[in-house]
Write an enzyme that holds these catalytic residues in place. Structure first.
Site, PDB file in Angstrom:
ATOM      1  N   HIS A 240     -17.903 -43.628 -29.290  1.00  0.00           N
ATOM      2  CA  HIS A 240     -18.642 -44.561 -30.133  1.00  0.00           C
ATOM      3  C   HIS A 240     -20.054 -44.060 -30.442  1.00  0.00           C
ATOM      4  CE1 HIS A 240     -15.595 -47.776 -28.629  1.00  0.00           C
ATOM      5  NE2 HIS A 240     -15.126 -47.102 -29.659  1.00  0.00           N
TER       6      HIS A 240
ATOM      7  N   SER B  53     -14.090 -49.845 -31.777  1.00  0.00           N
ATOM      8  CA  SER B  53     -14.509 -48.990 -32.895  1.00  0.00           C
ATOM      9  C   SER B  53     -14.590 -49.729 -34.233  1.00  0.00           C
ATOM     10  CB  SER B  53     -13.595 -47.766 -33.005  1.00  0.00           C
ATOM     11  OG  SER B  53     -12.236 -48.139 -32.962  1.00  0.00           O
TER      12      SER B  53
ATOM     13  N   ASP C  51       2.101 -48.787 -37.809  1.00  0.00           N
ATOM     14  CA  ASP C  51       1.866 -47.429 -37.326  1.00  0.00           C
ATOM     15  C   ASP C  51       0.761 -46.746 -38.144  1.00  0.00           C
ATOM     16  OD1 ASP C  51       1.966 -44.791 -36.580  1.00  0.00           O
ATOM     17  OD2 ASP C  51       4.126 -44.570 -36.875  1.00  0.00           O
ATOM     18  N   GLY C  52      -0.333 -46.431 -37.476  1.00  0.00           N
ATOM     19  CA  GLY C  52      -1.466 -45.802 -38.161  1.00  0.00           C
ATOM     20  C   GLY C  52      -1.185 -44.374 -38.581  1.00  0.00           C
TER      21      GLY C  52
ATOM     22  N   ASP D  83      -7.349 -42.260 -32.911  1.00  0.00           N
ATOM     23  CA  ASP D  83      -7.706 -42.533 -31.513  1.00  0.00           C
ATOM     24  C   ASP D  83      -6.526 -43.139 -30.741  1.00  0.00           C
ATOM     25  OD1 ASP D  83      -9.149 -43.060 -29.197  1.00  0.00           O
ATOM     26  OD2 ASP D  83      -9.988 -44.935 -29.964  1.00  0.00           O
TER      27      ASP D  83
HETATM   28  C1  LIG Z   1      -7.367 -46.032 -27.458  1.00  0.00           C
HETATM   29  S1  LIG Z   1      -6.889 -47.544 -28.154  1.00  0.00           S
HETATM   30  C2  LIG Z   1      -7.940 -47.745 -29.539  1.00  0.00           C
HETATM   31  C3  LIG Z   1      -9.376 -48.002 -29.231  1.00  0.00           C
HETATM   32  C4  LIG Z   1     -10.252 -48.213 -30.440  1.00  0.00           C
HETATM   33  N1  LIG Z   1     -10.077 -47.169 -31.439  1.00  0.00           N
HETATM   34  C5  LIG Z   1     -11.710 -48.254 -30.016  1.00  0.00           C
HETATM   35  O1  LIG Z   1     -12.353 -47.178 -29.957  1.00  0.00           O
HETATM   36  O2  LIG Z   1     -12.227 -49.344 -29.767  1.00  0.00           O
HETATM   37  C6  LIG Z   1      -5.373 -47.114 -28.929  1.00  0.00           C
HETATM   38  C7  LIG Z   1      -4.708 -48.268 -29.649  1.00  0.00           C
HETATM   39  O3  LIG Z   1      -3.664 -47.744 -30.477  1.00  0.00           O
HETATM   40  C8  LIG Z   1      -2.589 -48.657 -30.491  1.00  0.00           C
HETATM   41  N2  LIG Z   1      -1.423 -47.873 -30.959  1.00  0.00           N
HETATM   42  C9  LIG Z   1      -0.568 -47.100 -30.226  1.00  0.00           C
HETATM   43  N3  LIG Z   1       0.259 -46.429 -31.068  1.00  0.00           N
HETATM   44  C10 LIG Z   1      -0.109 -46.761 -32.327  1.00  0.00           C
HETATM   45  C11 LIG Z   1       0.319 -46.361 -33.623  1.00  0.00           C
HETATM   46  N4  LIG Z   1       1.305 -45.463 -33.782  1.00  0.00           N
HETATM   47  N5  LIG Z   1      -0.311 -46.870 -34.700  1.00  0.00           N
HETATM   48  C12 LIG Z   1      -1.323 -47.768 -34.564  1.00  0.00           C
HETATM   49  N6  LIG Z   1      -1.777 -48.192 -33.365  1.00  0.00           N
HETATM   50  C13 LIG Z   1      -1.180 -47.682 -32.264  1.00  0.00           C
HETATM   51  C14 LIG Z   1      -2.537 -49.178 -29.087  1.00  0.00           C
HETATM   52  O4  LIG Z   1      -1.876 -50.429 -29.035  1.00  0.00           O
HETATM   53  C15 LIG Z   1      -4.028 -49.293 -28.745  1.00  0.00           C
HETATM   54  O5  LIG Z   1      -4.531 -50.572 -29.040  1.00  0.00           O
END
Ligand SMILES: C[S@@+](CC[C@H](N)C(=O)[O-])C[C@H]1O[C@@H](n2cnc3c(N)ncnc32)[C@H](O)[C@@H]1O
Length: 281
Positions: free
Chosen positions: A19, A100, A144-145, A165
């Site tokens: 961050h 984030s 799915d991102g 991330d």
């Molecule tokens: C490390 S955390 C994210 C933290 C956030 N980016 C932050 O910095 O505050 C990862 C997140 O990705 C989600 N996730 C896992 N696989 C995913 C996917 N294929 N697409 C989108 N989200 C996913 C999980 O549920 C989790 O909430």
């Protein structure tokens, strides 16, 4: 079925690195008037309580944001990041940690847009509720991102930052980040990309930075913060890194000035340190 919940880790040393680096990047990118698109492919829940629930279980935040909260000698990029955390803790007590999406929105301007993806249904619902009032500035997609990224690139303004991330809960994430980065750059070559990666002893983790480097034909900056020695049982996170493609001008200088301080402030033992590698053409 995903079991990872970022709440257990919110505000830990890895979030501090990620961050701080994110705020500093967005500050530089926001200097130009043109609208900016920020895509967060793995957005999480967006806000985390540090007083109850997941975060108090292992209290990881104490070794991260908790170790910085009372300090008055912060380097500028760390102070700038802390201001974002202070904004959600108006009474000065560290009660909540912004994820984030909230941190990015704190830096973005009215003309900018934030695209969020979250696959976990509970986290996604919390996220969507939180940003429901933001109108067109923020779009939350439950899904799915990795797959969603392709559809949102390139941004019409041709200016943007993509944060990738994942939790690396699935072993396939290690391959998926490399593919997503490559595909993203193919569609939007001038974008800035940030891939978070864990420092773990498992083979996939050790090999990932090199795979990311080989995947791109662009300028990159690879920064890592180790907070402790790898554990003898081979388990657990001993630090984290960020692989940044197309870092803006002067950004690596800022990180070179910040990482030594962060490594000292967040050190858990004598093995703490940092690494900065860059490829600049
Ligand atoms: C490390 S955390 C994210 C933290 C956030 N980016 C932050 O910095 O505050 C990862 C997140 O990705 C989600 N996730 C896992 N696989 C995913 C996917 N294929 N697409 C989108 N989200 C996913 C999980 O549920 C989790 O909430």
């Amino acid at each position: 079925m995903l079991s990872y919940r970022h709440g257990f880790h919110a505000g830990n040393h890895a979030d501090v690195l990620k961050h701080t680096a994110l705020v500093a990047l967005l500050r530089i990118l926001a200097r130009k008037d043109k609208p900016l698109l920020v895509v967060d492919t793995h957005a999480g829940a967006g806000m985390y309580s540090l007083e109850q629930g997941f975060a108090v279980r292992n209290a990881e935040f104490r070794g991260g944001i908790g170790a910085l909260w009372e300090r008055s000698d912060l380097p500028e990029p760390v102070a700038d990041y802390l201001d974002q955390v202070r904004a959600v803790n108006p009474d000065g007590v560290l009660r909540q940690y912004p994820g984030s999406p909230r941190i990015a929105l704190g830096v973005l301007r009215p003309q900018d847009r934030l695209r969020l993806f979250e696959l976990h249904s509970t986290e996604g619902a919390i996220l969507a509720r939180q940003f429901a009032q933001e109108g067109r500035r923020v779009t939350v997609t439950a899904g799915d991102g990795f797959a969603g990224l392709k559809a949102v690139l390139p941004p019409p303004s041709r200016r943007g930052l993509v944060l990738i991330d994942p939790s690396y809960e699935l072993a396939t994430d290690y391959r998926a980040v490399v593919t997503a980065l490559r595909d993203g750059i193919e569609r939007f070559a001038t974008g800035t990309y940030v891939v978070w990666y864990p420092l773990l002893q498992r083979r996939e983790s050790v090999e990932l930075p090199e795979k990311l480097r080989r995947a791109v034909d662009a300028d990159w900056l690879d920064i890592a913060l180790q907070v402790k020695a790898p554990s003898p049982d081979g388990l657990g996170l001993h630090g984290s890194g960020l692989f940044i493609v197309n870092p803006p001008w002067k950004y690596s200088e800022q990180m070179r000035g910040t990482l030594p301080w962060l490594a000292r402030a967040l050190a858990q033992d004598g093995a703490a340190g940092f690494r900065i590698d860059a490829h600049e053409t």
